[in-house]
Write an enzyme that holds these catalytic residues in place. Sequence first.
Site, PDB file in Angstrom:
ATOM      1  N   HIS A  12      -2.566 -25.471  25.680  1.00  0.00           N
ATOM      2  CA  HIS A  12      -2.774 -24.422  24.650  1.00  0.00           C
ATOM      3  C   HIS A  12      -1.644 -24.332  23.796  1.00  0.00           C
ATOM      4  O   HIS A  12      -0.366 -24.288  24.578  1.00  0.00           O
ATOM      5  CB  HIS A  12      -3.337 -23.213  25.248  1.00  0.00           C
ATOM      6  CG  HIS A  12      -3.764 -22.437  23.910  1.00  0.00           C
ATOM      7  ND1 HIS A  12      -2.990 -21.661  23.170  1.00  0.00           N
ATOM      8  CD2 HIS A  12      -4.922 -22.267  23.476  1.00  0.00           C
ATOM      9  CE1 HIS A  12      -3.651 -20.987  22.304  1.00  0.00           C
ATOM     10  NE2 HIS A  12      -4.912 -21.407  22.234  1.00  0.00           N
TER      11      HIS A  12
ATOM     12  N   GLU B  57       0.083 -21.834  22.836  1.00  0.00           N
ATOM     13  CA  GLU B  57       0.830 -20.689  23.538  1.00  0.00           C
ATOM     14  C   GLU B  57       1.659 -21.004  24.642  1.00  0.00           C
ATOM     15  O   GLU B  57       2.316 -20.383  25.117  1.00  0.00           O
ATOM     16  CB  GLU B  57      -0.288 -19.420  23.754  1.00  0.00           C
ATOM     17  CG  GLU B  57      -0.576 -18.823  22.475  1.00  0.00           C
ATOM     18  CD  GLU B  57      -1.883 -18.340  22.341  1.00  0.00           C
ATOM     19  OE1 GLU B  57      -2.724 -18.108  23.255  1.00  0.00           O
ATOM     20  OE2 GLU B  57      -2.623 -17.994  21.325  1.00  0.00           O
TER      21      GLU B  57
ATOM     22  N   LYS C  70      -8.212 -15.813  26.620  1.00  0.00           N
ATOM     23  CA  LYS C  70      -6.724 -15.415  26.700  1.00  0.00           C
ATOM     24  C   LYS C  70      -6.662 -14.457  27.725  1.00  0.00           C
ATOM     25  O   LYS C  70      -7.185 -14.460  28.705  1.00  0.00           O
ATOM     26  CB  LYS C  70      -6.214 -15.095  25.559  1.00  0.00           C
ATOM     27  CG  LYS C  70      -6.643 -16.283  24.244  1.00  0.00           C
ATOM     28  CD  LYS C  70      -5.591 -16.322  23.095  1.00  0.00           C
ATOM     29  CE  LYS C  70      -6.182 -17.154  21.944  1.00  0.00           C
ATOM     30  NZ  LYS C  70      -5.112 -17.328  20.887  1.00  0.00           N
TER      31      LYS C  70
ATOM     32  N   GLU D 171      -5.658 -28.019  17.256  1.00  0.00           N
ATOM     33  CA  GLU D 171      -5.574 -26.699  17.015  1.00  0.00           C
ATOM     34  C   GLU D 171      -4.332 -26.450  16.507  1.00  0.00           C
ATOM     35  O   GLU D 171      -3.147 -26.373  16.802  1.00  0.00           O
ATOM     36  CB  GLU D 171      -5.438 -25.744  18.249  1.00  0.00           C
ATOM     37  CG  GLU D 171      -6.939 -25.664  19.056  1.00  0.00           C
ATOM     38  CD  GLU D 171      -6.934 -24.331  19.933  1.00  0.00           C
ATOM     39  OE1 GLU D 171      -7.789 -23.847  19.842  1.00  0.00           O
ATOM     40  OE2 GLU D 171      -5.836 -24.173  20.712  1.00  0.00           O
TER      41      GLU D 171
ATOM     42  N   GLY E 275      -5.271 -17.391  15.699  1.00  0.00           N
ATOM     43  CA  GLY E 275      -4.980 -15.975  15.741  1.00  0.00           C
ATOM     44  C   GLY E 275      -4.413 -15.382  14.361  1.00  0.00           C
ATOM     45  O   GLY E 275      -3.996 -14.259  14.276  1.00  0.00           O
TER      46      GLY E 275
ATOM     47  N   SER F  33      -8.750 -19.859  14.298  1.00  0.00           N
ATOM     48  CA  SER F  33      -9.429 -19.027  13.519  1.00  0.00           C
ATOM     49  C   SER F  33     -10.965 -19.428  13.261  1.00  0.00           C
ATOM     50  O   SER F  33     -11.419 -19.115  12.121  1.00  0.00           O
ATOM     51  CB  SER F  33      -8.806 -18.473  12.284  1.00  0.00           C
ATOM     52  OG  SER F  33      -7.712 -17.750  12.621  1.00  0.00           O
TER      53      SER F  33
ATOM     54  N   ASN G 262     -12.074 -18.951  24.544  1.00  0.00           N
ATOM     55  CA  ASN G 262     -10.991 -19.019  25.268  1.00  0.00           C
ATOM     56  C   ASN G 262     -10.486 -17.460  25.202  1.00  0.00           C
ATOM     57  O   ASN G 262     -10.038 -16.980  23.921  1.00  0.00           O
ATOM     58  CB  ASN G 262      -9.851 -19.639  24.587  1.00  0.00           C
ATOM     59  CG  ASN G 262      -8.383 -19.454  25.066  1.00  0.00           C
ATOM     60  OD1 ASN G 262      -8.216 -18.882  26.064  1.00  0.00           O
ATOM     61  ND2 ASN G 262      -7.480 -19.720  24.525  1.00  0.00           N
TER      62      ASN G 262
HETATM   63  C1  PEP Z   1      -7.430 -20.274  20.615  1.00  0.00           C
HETATM   64  O1  PEP Z   1      -7.230 -19.475  21.302  1.00  0.00           O
HETATM   65  O2  PEP Z   1      -7.400 -21.382  21.262  1.00  0.00           O
HETATM   66  C2  PEP Z   1      -7.616 -19.977  19.415  1.00  0.00           C
HETATM   67  C3  PEP Z   1      -8.092 -21.196  18.555  1.00  0.00           C
HETATM   68  O3  PEP Z   1      -7.739 -18.671  18.874  1.00  0.00           O
HETATM   69  P1  PEP Z   1      -8.204 -18.175  17.680  1.00  0.00           P
HETATM   70  O4  PEP Z   1      -9.765 -18.654  17.505  1.00  0.00           O
HETATM   71  O5  PEP Z   1      -8.424 -16.640  17.515  1.00  0.00           O
HETATM   72  O6  PEP Z   1      -7.486 -18.532  16.408  1.00  0.00           O
END
Ligand code: PEP
Length: 259
Positions: free
Chosen positions: A98, A100, A15, A170, A176, A216, A13
């Site tokens: 997501h 976010e 982003k 998630e 992040g 992460s 992803n």
């Molecule tokens: C994500 O954007 O879905 C995500 C899991 O980000 P990260 O791997 O940076 O935690």
Amino acid sequence: MSSPLRKPLIAGNWKMHLTLAQSLELARAVRDGVGDAASEVALCVPFTALALVAETLRGSRVRLGAQDLHWETQGAFTGEISPVQLVDAGATMTIIAHSERRRYFNETDEAVNKKLRAALAAKLVPILCIGETLEEREAQRTFKVLQTQLEGGLKGFAPVDLAPLVIAYEPVWAIGTGKTATPDQAQQAHLFVRKTCARLYGEGFASGCRILYGGSVKADNVDRLMAEPDIDGALVGGDSLKAASFLRIVHFQAPAAAR
Ligand code: PEP
């Protein structure tokens, strides 16, 4: 180790990152490095990079995904992108809900449900994201939150319609932040998600549904996560922006050796 019924999926992803030139360079490197990886691989890129990355990935085994969509096929929805436009640009998948988007753009389970319906109608593979915040986890509400997001997002479908669905667990506190859920924490949540899917849509659907872990995921933790029986892949944010780290995740080590 995930069931042989479910082919692992590693999805990046990106982003809101990368210029077109950078997108091209990264997509090429992933395309050229994917080799004979056992997993399916996808890149979910910003809308502006879709068509260009589609060209780069054409004929390769790396799939192209978007990060969101609107539920209408066309119309007066300034700033939105429809499923038809995503397909036209070369996408075959899309992330939906997501955290976010839930958090910064107030995306509700009702909107998520409409987006899911629109994605499936356009034959886009949806990656539906669910997950609890730190506050919710600390209040022992993780399973309740997952159940509400699943019931709201998946409301009103027939199991057969949901066959392409991918779910991404998630935990918001792990996205992040560099804090990954332990393999045990992730496995417990994945098992709960699978059991909830079985209750809602039957064992057949649940045992074939891929549930990715996101939060992460890195080169140095992917092997242990992928050793868990209900973790069928990863949704990767930060570490999908560098070819070397993403490709190491794509080529995760055989789970038996990781234990
Ligand atoms: C994500 O954007 O879905 C995500 C899991 O980000 P990260 O791997 O940076 O935690």
